[in-house]
Motif scaffolding. Structure first.
Motif, mmCIF file in Angstrom:
data_model
loop_
_atom_site.group_PDB
_atom_site.id
_atom_site.type_symbol
_atom_site.label_atom_id
_atom_site.label_comp_id
_atom_site.label_asym_id
_atom_site.label_seq_id
_atom_site.Cartn_x
_atom_site.Cartn_y
_atom_site.Cartn_z
ATOM 1 N N TYR A 2 0.845 -1.190 0.000
ATOM 2 C CA TYR A 2 0.000 0.000 0.000
ATOM 3 C C TYR A 2 0.885 1.245 0.000
ATOM 4 C CZ TYR A 2 -3.837 -3.188 0.916
ATOM 5 O OH TYR A 2 -4.761 -4.204 0.809
ATOM 6 N N LEU A 5 -0.704 4.737 0.908
ATOM 7 C CA LEU A 5 -0.874 4.931 2.347
ATOM 8 C C LEU A 5 0.460 5.261 3.007
ATOM 9 C CD1 LEU A 5 -2.711 4.887 4.823
ATOM 10 C CD2 LEU A 5 -2.285 2.423 5.004
ATOM 11 N N LYS A 54 -2.741 1.317 -5.483
ATOM 12 C CA LYS A 54 -3.514 0.354 -4.694
ATOM 13 C C LYS A 54 -4.030 1.063 -3.453
ATOM 14 C CE LYS A 54 -3.194 -4.250 -2.578
ATOM 15 N NZ LYS A 54 -4.366 -4.747 -3.313
ATOM 16 N N THR A 55 -5.299 0.875 -3.127
ATOM 17 C CA THR A 55 -5.902 1.526 -1.964
ATOM 18 C C THR A 55 -6.509 0.474 -1.029
ATOM 19 O OG1 THR A 55 -8.041 1.789 -3.082
ATOM 20 C CG2 THR A 55 -6.451 3.582 -3.311
ATOM 21 N N LEU A 56 -6.658 0.851 0.237
ATOM 22 C CA LEU A 56 -7.299 -0.030 1.206
ATOM 23 C C LEU A 56 -8.725 -0.335 0.774
ATOM 24 C CD1 LEU A 56 -6.088 1.582 4.563
ATOM 25 C CD2 LEU A 56 -5.427 -0.659 3.660
ATOM 26 N N PHE A 57 -9.082 -1.579 0.794
ATOM 27 C CA PHE A 57 -10.427 -2.049 0.440
ATOM 28 C C PHE A 57 -10.804 -1.690 -1.003
ATOM 29 C CE2 PHE A 57 -10.462 -0.531 4.932
ATOM 30 C CZ PHE A 57 -10.344 -1.774 5.533
ATOM 31 N N ASN A 58 -9.799 -1.276 -1.799
ATOM 32 C CA ASN A 58 -10.028 -0.909 -3.205
ATOM 33 C C ASN A 58 -11.060 0.203 -3.362
ATOM 34 O OD1 ASN A 58 -8.196 -2.838 -4.323
ATOM 35 N ND2 ASN A 58 -9.716 -4.436 -3.941
ATOM 36 N N GLY A 62 -10.699 6.832 -1.455
ATOM 37 C CA GLY A 62 -10.525 6.040 -0.252
ATOM 38 C C GLY A 62 -9.936 6.823 0.891
ATOM 39 N N GLU A 64 -6.923 6.940 1.796
ATOM 40 C CA GLU A 64 -5.658 7.557 1.413
ATOM 41 C C GLU A 64 -5.856 8.953 0.829
ATOM 42 O OE1 GLU A 64 -5.225 3.088 1.007
ATOM 43 O OE2 GLU A 64 -6.706 4.616 0.447
#
Length: 221
Positions: A2, A5, A54-58, A62, A64
Motif C-alpha cells: 500500500y 498509504l 492500490k488503496t485499502l479495500f479498493n 478512499g 488515502e
C-alpha cells in the motif's frame, strides 16, 4: 504494497512536525486541513486515468485520498509563516468579507468543470489551471495576500518536490513508474517526478497558502 498509504503517513509526519513547532499556528493548520480534506473526494476523477495506486479495500476515493488532502492542506497553509517567521494579525474590518471565499471557491469549481469539458479525462490540467485562476481571484480581492500567495506557492512546490523525490528514490523506488499512467501525461519528468505533479503542487500551494487569512480575515505582520 500500500504505497499510497505509506506516502500519506510521511506527509502526515511532516504535518505533525509543523503543528507542534508553532503553537500560534495550530488553529490555522487544523482549520486549513479540515477545509482541504473533502478535496480528497475528487480522487474519483484521477483514478485510474491519471494514476492507479492500490488503496485499502479498493475504495476510490478512499482513506488515502482524504488523508493526503488533509495533510497537504495543512502543510501548504503554514509554510510561509514558518519559513519566514511571520505572524498573523487581524485585518482591518474592510478586509474581513468572508463571503468572498464563496465567490472564489465557486469560481475555482466552475472553472475546473468547464476545463474538464476541454481536457476531458486529463483532469490534472483542469485542476492546475483552475487553482492558479483561484489564486489570481484571491489577489484581486485581497492584494495584501499577494506575497504570501507567490512565496507560499513556491515554498510548497519545493517541499513537495523534496518529499516526493525522497519517497520515489529511497523509500518506495519506482513508485511513479508503477502507478502513473504516462500515456495520459506530457511525459516530462524532473528527477523521476512528472511535471504535472510539480505544477499541481505549485498551483495548490499558491491557492492554499492564504486560505486561512482569506477566510478568517487575517493578514501577515
Amino acid at each position: 504494497m500500500y504505497e499510497y498509504l505509506i506516502g500519506d503517513l510521511i506527509f502526515l509526519a511532516i504535518w505533525l512536525i509543523l503543528y507542534f513547532i508553532r503553537n500560534d499556528l495550530r488553529k490555522e493548520i487544523l482549520f486549513s486541513s479540515l477545509l482541504s480534506a473533502p478535496l480528497g473526494l475528487t480522487e474519483i476523477f484521477f483514478i485510474p486515468w491519471y494514476w492507479n495506486p492500490k488503496t485499502l479495500f479498493n475504495l476510490v476515493p478512499g482513506i488515502e485520498s482524504i488523508l493526503f488532502a488533509f495533510s497537504v492542506g495543512g502543510i501548504a497553509t503554514v509554510l510561509y509563516e514558518i519559513v519566514l517567521n511571520k505572524h498573523l494579525r487581524k485585518a482591518g474590518e474592510k478586509r474581513i468579507e468572508t463571503k468572498k471565499l464563496y465567490y472564489a471557491l465557486i469560481f475555482v469549481c466552475a472553472s475546473f468543470f468547464l476545463l474538464n469539458v476541454i481536457f476531458k479525462k486529463d483532469v490534472m490540467y483542469s485542476a492546475i489551471i483552475s487553482m492558479f485562476l483561484g489564486s489570481i481571484v484571491i489577489i484581486l480581492m485581497r492584494s495584501d495576500l499577494k506575497k504570501e500567495i507567490i512565496i507560499g506557492g513556491i515554498l510548497f512546490l519545493i517541499a513537495y518536490f523534496a518529499m516526493f523525490f525522497i519517497l520515489n528514490t529511497f523509500i518506495l523506488p519506482d513508485f511513479v513508474a508503477k502507478n502513473w499512467n504516462f500515456e495520459h501525461l506530457i511525459g516530462i519528468t524532473i528527477l523521476g517526478i512528472p511535471i504535472e505533479e510539480l505544477l499541481w503542487a505549485w498551483s495548490f500551494g499558491s491557492l492554499w497558502a492564504p486560505i486561512y487569512e482569506f477566510v478568517k480575515g487575517y493578514t501577515i505582520k
